[in-house]
Design a protein around this motif. Sequence first.
Motif, PDB file in Angstrom:
ATOM      1  N   ILE A 142       6.629 -10.508 -18.253  1.00 52.84           N
ATOM      2  CA  ILE A 142       6.735  -9.595 -17.123  1.00 52.84           C
ATOM      3  C   ILE A 142       8.177  -9.559 -16.637  1.00 52.84           C
ATOM      4  CG2 ILE A 142       6.026  -9.177 -14.751  1.00 52.84           C
ATOM      5  CD1 ILE A 142       3.371 -10.484 -15.409  1.00 52.84           C
ATOM      6  N   ASN A 143       8.718  -8.360 -16.494  1.00 52.83           N
ATOM      7  CA  ASN A 143      10.053  -8.178 -15.954  1.00 52.83           C
ATOM      8  C   ASN A 143       9.943  -8.195 -14.425  1.00 52.83           C
ATOM      9  OD1 ASN A 143      12.605  -7.421 -15.218  1.00 52.83           O
ATOM     10  ND2 ASN A 143      12.702  -5.664 -16.602  1.00 52.83           N
ATOM     11  N   LEU A 144      10.397  -9.274 -13.791  1.00 49.20           N
ATOM     12  CA  LEU A 144      10.225  -9.443 -12.353  1.00 49.20           C
ATOM     13  C   LEU A 144      11.054  -8.449 -11.548  1.00 49.20           C
ATOM     14  CD1 LEU A 144      10.055 -13.317 -12.020  1.00 49.20           C
ATOM     15  CD2 LEU A 144       8.195 -11.671 -11.953  1.00 49.20           C
ATOM     16  N   GLN A 145      12.220  -8.053 -12.050  1.00 50.14           N
ATOM     17  CA  GLN A 145      13.022  -7.076 -11.332  1.00 50.14           C
ATOM     18  C   GLN A 145      12.320  -5.717 -11.308  1.00 50.14           C
ATOM     19  OE1 GLN A 145      16.868  -7.156 -13.192  1.00 50.14           O
ATOM     20  NE2 GLN A 145      17.665  -8.552 -11.626  1.00 50.14           N
ATOM     21  N   LEU A 179       9.071  -5.213 -11.583  1.00 50.41           N
ATOM     22  CA  LEU A 179       7.901  -5.368 -10.737  1.00 50.41           C
ATOM     23  C   LEU A 179       8.290  -5.334  -9.260  1.00 50.41           C
ATOM     24  CD1 LEU A 179       4.830  -5.855 -10.775  1.00 50.41           C
ATOM     25  CD2 LEU A 179       5.314  -8.305 -10.744  1.00 50.41           C
ATOM     26  N   GLY A 180       9.402  -5.977  -8.909  1.00 55.92           N
ATOM     27  CA  GLY A 180       9.879  -5.957  -7.528  1.00 55.92           C
ATOM     28  C   GLY A 180      10.249  -4.560  -7.072  1.00 55.92           C
ATOM     29  N   ARG A 181      10.915  -3.793  -7.926  1.00 56.90           N
ATOM     30  CA  ARG A 181      11.270  -2.407  -7.591  1.00 56.90           C
ATOM     31  C   ARG A 181      10.016  -1.559  -7.403  1.00 56.90           C
ATOM     32  NH1 ARG A 181      16.224  -1.286 -11.797  1.00 56.90           N
ATOM     33  NH2 ARG A 181      17.683  -2.716 -10.801  1.00 56.90           N
TER      34      ARG A 181
END
Length: 75
Positions: A2-5, A7-9
């Motif tokens: 999972i790409n956390l950046q 997901l955060g965006r």
Amino acid sequence: MINLQLLGRFFLLIGALFIIIGGALMLFGRIGIARLPGDIVIQRPNLTVYIPLASGILISLILTLLLNLIFWRGR
């Protein structure tokens, strides 16, 4: 993975959309656009049913036009 950046965006975008929609609903309530002609209201003792047909159609048209403009400029 999972790409956390990313997901955060995504969550920030969803939160911003909720803030905009909530503000618009509060504004519409103050102006008096909350109930349009075509919305169905059934009132009985101890029961009120509200079916926003005209409001739903209007919101759908506005969102369709807005999203088409956003994605059309992106091409």
